[in-house]
Structures are given as structure tokens and as C-alpha cells.
Design a protein around this motif. Sequence first.
Motif, PDB file in Angstrom:
ATOM      1  N   CYS A  49       0.857  -1.187   0.000  1.00 42.43           N
ATOM      2  CA  CYS A  49       0.000   0.000   0.000  1.00 42.43           C
ATOM      3  C   CYS A  49       0.898   1.243   0.000  1.00 42.43           C
ATOM      4  O   CYS A  49       1.804   1.349   0.820  1.00 42.43           O
ATOM      5  CB  CYS A  49      -0.899  -0.009   1.235  1.00 42.43           C
ATOM      6  N   SER A  51       0.316   4.184   0.930  1.00 40.30           N
ATOM      7  CA  SER A  51       0.111   5.086   2.066  1.00 40.30           C
ATOM      8  C   SER A  51       0.706   4.532   3.351  1.00 40.30           C
ATOM      9  O   SER A  51       1.485   5.208   4.018  1.00 40.30           O
ATOM     10  CB  SER A  51      -1.385   5.353   2.282  1.00 40.30           C
ATOM     11  N   CYS A  52       0.340   3.273   3.720  1.00 35.31           N
ATOM     12  CA  CYS A  52       0.787   2.752   5.016  1.00 35.31           C
ATOM     13  C   CYS A  52       1.907   1.742   4.880  1.00 35.31           C
ATOM     14  O   CYS A  52       2.514   1.341   5.868  1.00 35.31           O
ATOM     15  CB  CYS A  52      -0.398   2.155   5.784  1.00 35.31           C
ATOM     16  N   CYS A  88      -6.570  -1.324   0.237  1.00 36.23           N
ATOM     17  CA  CYS A  88      -5.967  -1.519   1.565  1.00 36.23           C
ATOM     18  C   CYS A  88      -7.078  -1.375   2.608  1.00 36.23           C
ATOM     19  O   CYS A  88      -7.889  -0.455   2.518  1.00 36.23           O
ATOM     20  CB  CYS A  88      -4.877  -0.486   1.797  1.00 36.23           C
ATOM     21  N   GLU A  90      -6.929  -0.350   5.563  1.00 38.12           N
ATOM     22  CA  GLU A  90      -6.809   0.899   6.313  1.00 38.12           C
ATOM     23  C   GLU A  90      -7.050   2.135   5.439  1.00 38.12           C
ATOM     24  O   GLU A  90      -7.706   3.082   5.834  1.00 38.12           O
ATOM     25  CB  GLU A  90      -5.395   1.027   6.915  1.00 38.12           C
ATOM     26  N   CYS A  91      -6.456   2.119   4.243  1.00 42.51           N
ATOM     27  CA  CYS A  91      -6.348   3.356   3.462  1.00 42.51           C
ATOM     28  C   CYS A  91      -7.328   3.448   2.285  1.00 42.51           C
ATOM     29  O   CYS A  91      -7.406   4.488   1.637  1.00 42.51           O
ATOM     30  CB  CYS A  91      -4.925   3.516   2.927  1.00 42.51           C
TER      31      CYS A  91
HETATM   32 ZN   LIG Z   1      -2.666   1.337   3.514  1.00 42.17          ZN
END
Ligand SMILES: [Zn+2]
Length: 409
Positions: A49, A51-52, A88, A90-91
Motif C-alpha cells: 500500500c 500510504s501505510c 488496503c 486501512e487506506c
Molecule cells: Zn494502507
Amino acid sequence: MRIIMRDTDLFQLALGLTPPWYVVSCEFDPEKRRLDIEIDFPRGSTFSCPSCGKGGCGAYDTEQHSWRHLNFFQHEAYLTARVPRVSCGECGVKTVDVPWARSGSGFTLLFEALVMVMAKGMPVKSIANLLKEHDTRLWRVLDHYVHEARQDADFSSVTDVGVDETSSKRGHNYVTLFVNLLLSQVLFATEGKDASTLARFKSDLESHQGDPSRIREICCDMSPAFISGVEKHFPEAQLTFDKFHVMKILNEAVDEVRRQEQQIRPELKRTRYLWLKNPQNLKSHQVAMLDVLKLKKMNLKTVRAYHIRMNFQELWQQSPHTSEAFLKKWYFWATHSRLEPMKEAAYTVKRHWDGILRWFTSKINNAILEGINSLIQAAKARARGYRTTKNLITMIYLIGGKLQFKLPT
Ligand SMILES: [Zn+2]
């Protein structure tokens, strides 16, 4: 005629691709003078991912992208790939980062590195012509790397600052520069030449670990805007007025006396530079002409003004102990000269007394500012046809910012 290259291994190696990315095909079109390299990944590959950083994400869907790459000999080269988006937990849904380009750019990292290297030595307009790209796209690349490098710049040790302005766009706009005088490094450049430029410099300094209360010396011209800006935003700093700008006031006064006097003394016409240049910089016939005009029987006001100016210049040879007494004597002479422009210049000197004498303590050298000025001229040349003041500022940072760029090699 189209040639399909079967062996894609060479390009895979040259591009430094790592799994899951691999070269699918290379198509060379000699008529279009173009090489297309297609990159892909095998079914079932997983990605991180963006972002994370969570790994093991499968491709959710893909988007087709293409990037201009370094020329293959004289032929333009492009990479194309379907770039996966991952979902993802989370994102949400994100486009993954590819190793050969930064997100959002239509160029590969190596192409951008080439642009950055070229921009240090030639005008952006010329690079655009050479690479057959629109200069706006190249400016965007420069802006990105300059901005990124400036974010990492550390101004915590800055103590001595020079301020000067330069005009852009034929004098319609101004850019004010703040220079670390100890390193002759451009710290900050901003549009305008008013007191608010000092406020912007202060907040930029603070966002780079700089401490406004550690700024001991600031050197600038006698513009009221700069002076009030320094007093407001850097109350602990001592002002030094740049020698070059102080002498300019005296030169202008001498020239004003001469312009008034030439109405009745035509021999003064076309002698402007005789009075403004230092005698050692005059040619021998100019020295001879000046010697005639200086004869006592000529009785010229311009000559008296000239002597007052030459005497002022001797101020800079004084010691810190004799400087103020010297300046007082000069001030008395100038204000009693019965030459209005010289009196006005003397009053200006009086209003800036401490900042003029501060030079004997700070010894802040205008040579650095002059060096910066020649740098700006270089930046302007390099930014020829720069469209916006923002682009000029980017070029000023590129040439004078002493920035550390994070570029692939
Ligand atoms: Zn993520």
C-alpha cells in the motif's frame, strides 16, 4: 517498418527492474524515431500500500500509464505499464508506486535527473527544445525537486543575513532574496519588496529549524520597508546598511548637482560618469578632462559636491574608533555646503547613522550580495521566458540555494 525485439532481457537489466515488474515487449519505430518499452507484472502479484506500506495487497484494478524515459540514442523512449491499484483495509483504494517514476509524473526518475542536471547549465527553454518537451512540464519537475530539497534544508545555524531585491518581468514585479552571508547561500526568495517579505522570511526560517532570535546581523539597503520589517520581525538583529547602497545615495546627489548646474555650465554635459566612477577606473583622457573641470578657476559646484562624495568614501578606511568622529565632521561639511542635493544626502545619512556605522562592527560585506546579484542574472538567463515569478524563484533556489537534491544516479 516495425522491428519487434525478442530479447527483452537487456532492457529489463538496463532499467534495473525488480520483480514483479518485467519487460514484456520493446517496439522500435524508426519512422517515428521512437522506442516503446512495455512493462507488466504477472497475474497474482502482490504490492505494498503506498500510504501505510502494508505488503501483500493484490491488484484491485489497473490504470494504463506512460512515462518519457531517457533517449535511446537519438530516439525518444517511453515506458508504458498498467499500474495496479490496491485495496488496503486501512487506506482504501490506492494507486501503487512504481520504482521507475514518482507518482503523478509523466517522466521516469532518470529522465527527471537528466533535466535537473541540464538545468544547472543551460536555459530551461533550450532544454525543452532539445528534448522536444513543453517547458511548463520541465518547470514542474524543477519545482518538485527544489521544493523537496528545501523541505530538508536546515537553517538552525544562520546568524548573518543579507537582504536584497531584484526585478522580474521588466521591472513590474520584484523578488526579495534572503541570503546566509556566511555561506553565500540563498535561504529564501519571495515575491514583493515590502515589509511583509520579512514576515514571510521569518516563518520560513522557523519551518527550517531556524531561530529568529539567533539572527545577529542583517544587511540591507535603506528602504523604509526593509527597515521597518527588520525592526518588527527581528528586533534582536543589528542592521547594517550595505556600503554599495549608501554610496549610491551620494552618487545620486552629485549627479543631481551636476544636472542642475549644466543648465548654465554646458561644459558639464555628458560628464556624468566622470563624477560617478572612482578615479582609478577612468581612462586617461577622462582623467585629463576631470582635471580641467576640477581647476579652481572653473569654480564648479559639481566639483565641490564631488569632493564631498570622495571624502565620504574615506569613511570606510577609518578604524572603528575614529569612524563616528569622521562621519560627524563629514556631516558638518556636507550640511554647510549650500548644495541642496548634498544636504539632502547628508540628512539621509543622519537618519541611518547607526546602521551605516554598524559596518565597522559587523564588517558585513556587500561583495557577497554582489555575488548573489550576478547569480540572479545567471538565474534570469537560465530561466529565460520563465512565464511566472514562481519559476524565477525556483531557478534562484536551483542556482543559489546550495540544496541537496535526492536524485537517482
Ligand atoms: Zn494502507
